[in-house]
Design an enzyme around this catalytic site. Structure first.
Site, PDB file in Angstrom:
ATOM      1  N   THR A  29       0.814  -1.227   0.000  1.00  0.00           N
ATOM      2  CA  THR A  29       0.000   0.000   0.000  1.00  0.00           C
ATOM      3  C   THR A  29       0.839   1.265   0.000  1.00  0.00           C
ATOM      4  O   THR A  29       0.345   2.349  -0.324  1.00  0.00           O
ATOM      5  CB  THR A  29      -0.927   0.045   1.222  1.00  0.00           C
ATOM      6  OG1 THR A  29      -0.130   0.097   2.425  1.00  0.00           O
ATOM      7  CG2 THR A  29      -1.829  -1.174   1.254  1.00  0.00           C
ATOM      8  N   CYS A  40       2.261   3.106   9.523  1.00  0.00           N
ATOM      9  CA  CYS A  40       1.262   3.232  10.584  1.00  0.00           C
ATOM     10  C   CYS A  40       1.893   3.112  11.959  1.00  0.00           C
ATOM     11  O   CYS A  40       3.043   2.704  12.107  1.00  0.00           O
ATOM     12  CB  CYS A  40       0.200   2.124  10.462  1.00  0.00           C
ATOM     13  SG  CYS A  40      -0.653   2.031   8.884  1.00  0.00           S
ATOM     14  N   CYS A  45      -2.806   0.691  14.800  1.00  0.00           N
ATOM     15  CA  CYS A  45      -3.701   1.069  13.697  1.00  0.00           C
ATOM     16  C   CYS A  45      -4.864   0.080  13.584  1.00  0.00           C
ATOM     17  O   CYS A  45      -4.665  -1.142  13.582  1.00  0.00           O
ATOM     18  CB  CYS A  45      -2.928   1.088  12.384  1.00  0.00           C
ATOM     19  SG  CYS A  45      -3.930   1.631  10.970  1.00  0.00           S
ATOM     20  N   ARG A  49       4.095   6.821   2.988  1.00  0.00           N
ATOM     21  CA  ARG A  49       3.336   7.998   3.440  1.00  0.00           C
ATOM     22  C   ARG A  49       2.524   7.635   4.679  1.00  0.00           C
ATOM     23  O   ARG A  49       2.207   6.470   4.930  1.00  0.00           O
ATOM     24  CB  ARG A  49       2.427   8.522   2.336  1.00  0.00           C
ATOM     25  CG  ARG A  49       1.330   7.555   1.904  1.00  0.00           C
ATOM     26  CD  ARG A  49       0.521   8.141   0.751  1.00  0.00           C
ATOM     27  NE  ARG A  49      -0.618   7.307   0.398  1.00  0.00           N
ATOM     28  CZ  ARG A  49      -0.575   6.273  -0.406  1.00  0.00           C
ATOM     29  NH1 ARG A  49       0.570   5.927  -0.961  1.00  0.00           N
ATOM     30  NH2 ARG A  49      -1.673   5.576  -0.678  1.00  0.00           N
ATOM     31  N   CYS A  88      -0.353   7.031   7.322  1.00  0.00           N
ATOM     32  CA  CYS A  88      -1.731   6.538   7.294  1.00  0.00           C
ATOM     33  C   CYS A  88      -2.688   7.639   7.730  1.00  0.00           C
ATOM     34  O   CYS A  88      -2.476   8.290   8.758  1.00  0.00           O
ATOM     35  CB  CYS A  88      -1.845   5.338   8.234  1.00  0.00           C
ATOM     36  SG  CYS A  88      -3.531   4.703   8.429  1.00  0.00           S
ATOM     37  N   CYS A 111      -4.770   6.225  11.233  1.00  0.00           N
ATOM     38  CA  CYS A 111      -4.192   6.167  12.590  1.00  0.00           C
ATOM     39  C   CYS A 111      -3.271   7.340  12.899  1.00  0.00           C
ATOM     40  O   CYS A 111      -2.819   7.470  14.038  1.00  0.00           O
ATOM     41  CB  CYS A 111      -3.442   4.853  12.796  1.00  0.00           C
ATOM     42  SG  CYS A 111      -1.881   4.704  11.884  1.00  0.00           S
ATOM     43  N   ASP A 134      16.146   6.240  50.853  1.00  0.00           N
ATOM     44  CA  ASP A 134      16.164   4.774  50.828  1.00  0.00           C
ATOM     45  C   ASP A 134      15.630   4.294  49.488  1.00  0.00           C
ATOM     46  O   ASP A 134      14.491   3.855  49.358  1.00  0.00           O
ATOM     47  CB  ASP A 134      15.325   4.234  51.989  1.00  0.00           C
ATOM     48  CG  ASP A 134      15.346   2.703  52.042  1.00  0.00           C
ATOM     49  OD1 ASP A 134      16.247   2.101  51.419  1.00  0.00           O
ATOM     50  OD2 ASP A 134      14.452   2.131  52.691  1.00  0.00           O
TER      51      ASP A 134
END
Length: 456
Positions: free
Chosen positions: A28, A32, A36, A61, A63, A66, A435
């Site tokens: 694609t 992401c 996502c 590139r 998404c 998301c 402590d």
């Protein structure tokens, strides 16, 4: 994590790893965040990247579903004290945009070639690419939340030309600036000027104990510079900011109700800037103040294994260790206390051109205080800050800073520990004499917060 465990995080849409790594899908051309909600791609089509800039540099590139550019930053950069960690903190503060790679390298004490080589080898992207990814995110925020002209946004985001701006936005988002603006959610865009402020959602991962952070800020608030109002659970913290190009006023809202779940959440904020070029720097300083890039899962897992801390961690999951919006201001306040700090603001603070309610001044700069109050511990500290003998910027070497602070007259180890924890954002500081066992490393600052929250 190896690649198989990363893929399992993607397959389970595990938000704990948002910002820790990114994945891209070769079929694609999109990258992401691990959580996502889209259909999980086949393993053979997935590639993993340490940074968004590395994914962009490989031709992927962002998404649109998301928004991987909006994830919290990696907690590694707060923990690590090496050159890569320091470089990432400085890039986040906008140093490359203001001073170039040469300025970044000078602050780190390395050559530009060494910095380029180390960042590229570990993160898959050099300082220019990392700054470019940050500029693209800043531009998207301005496009979708303000009505500023596109040309003004290009230069406010740090781009050298409108052509470079347009090319980057198409490469990162597969959209023109005009298309990105048109895709903004309804009601998110403000007026044609930034007088209405820039609305922001400051994301965090995992649960967030906002009440304890706002309690601390309320106790420490210095009138004229800070204010906090509203009922518990719905308070708003406001303060003035001195920034590289101008000044700002920020308002951050406490999220109502219980701490957010493991999927994370955000704090609503609004920024009023005299110069929009300061947006990136202002956001990063707020993220450090509210400790929004922390990894509460790693912190709680380590501290929750200790018998003494286990009930405290269970009672307050996601407790944060707040930092500072202005490290040099925090150092002065740690030395003199709140009442004396209020007096310094009244006597030497710079008045805002346009006061906003009770916010009337910027905290005085070290050089101003060094000239006005040259004697005693305050004079020694502010003179050292003004001439660079002590550096507290995001890329400062924490050990060097601590040694320089301890060498100043009147600064004891306890005060220096506060400065290292808050101004330098060190997650692993134990107050002298406390402590705090080594088994709590590297999260001793958080262990101290748990003990103090429980009244121990």
């Amino acid at each position: 994590m190896d690649e198989d465990s990363r893929y399992e995080a993607v397959r389970s849409r595990d938000a704990r790893f948002d910002g820790a790594f990114f994945f891209a899908v070769e079929t694609t051309g999109i990258y992401c965040r691990p959580s996502c909600p889209a259909v999980t791609p086949k393993r053979r089509n997935v590639r993993f990247f340490a940074t968004a800039a590395a994914a962009q540099g490989s031709g992927f590139r962002a998404c649109r579903r998301c928004r991987p550019d909006a994830v919290p930053g990696s907690a590694d950069w707060n923990v690590r004290a090496d050159v890569v960690g320091r470089a990432m903190r400085l890039i986040g503060d906008g140093v490359v945009d203001r001073e170039g790679v040469a300025g970044l390298a000078a602050r780190l004490g390395y050559s530009a070639r060494q910095v380029q080589r180390q960042l590229t080898a570990e993160l898959g992207a050099g300082p220019v690419a990392l700054a470019r990814a940050q500029r693209a995110h800043t531009a998207r925020v301005l496009l979708q939340t303000t009505g500023l002209p596109v040309t003004e946004i290009a230069f406010a985001s740090g781009f050298a030309s409108v052509r470079q701006f347009n090319d980057t936005m198409r490469a990162v988002y597969a959209s023109t600036p005009t298309e990105l603006r048109a895709a903004a959610p309804k009601g998110r865009r403000t007026a044609n000027r930034t007088s209405a402020g820039i609305p922001l959602r400051l994301a965090h991962r995992g649960p967030y104990q906002a009440g304890h952070v706002f309690d601390l800020l309320e106790r420490e608030a210095v009138p004229g510079v800070e204010e906090i109002g509203g009922p518990p659970g719905r308070r708003t913290y406001r303060r003035t900011l001195r920034l590289p190009y101008g000044t700002g006023i920020v308002a951050v809202d406490e999220r109502p109700g219980a701490p957010r779940s493991a999927t994370g959440g955000w704090l609503d904020a609004r920024l009023h800037l005299t110069d929009p070029r300061d947006l990136t720097t202002a956001v990063q300083r707020l993220r450090r103040l509210f400790d929004l890039d922390a990894d509460p899962f790693a912190v709680d897992e380590r501290l929750g294994a200790d018998p003494r801390l286990a009930p405290l961690v269970a009672a307050r999951p996601g407790l944060r260790s707040p930092g500072a919006a202005d490290p040099e201001e925090l150092a002065v306040r740690a030395l003199v206390g709140r009442i004396a700090a209020e007096d310094l603001v009244r006597r030497y603070g710079k008045a805002l051109d346009a006061p906003c309610g009770t916010l009337t001044h910027l905290f005085p700069e070290p050089a101003v205080l060094a000239e006005a109050e040259p004697h005693g511990p305050l004079g020694a500290l502010t003179a050292a800050l003004a001439d660079g003998a002590v550096r507290l910027d995001p890329g400062a070497d924490r050990d060097d800073a601590q040694a320089a602070l301890l060498a100043l007259p009147g600064l004891d180890a306890a005060t220096v520990a506060v400065i290292r924890t808050r101004a330098l954002g060190d997650p692993d500081v134990a107050p002298p004499g406390a402590d705090v066992p080594d088994t709590w490393r590297p999260w001793r600052s958080y262990a101290v917060r748990h003990l103090r929250a429980a009244g121990e």
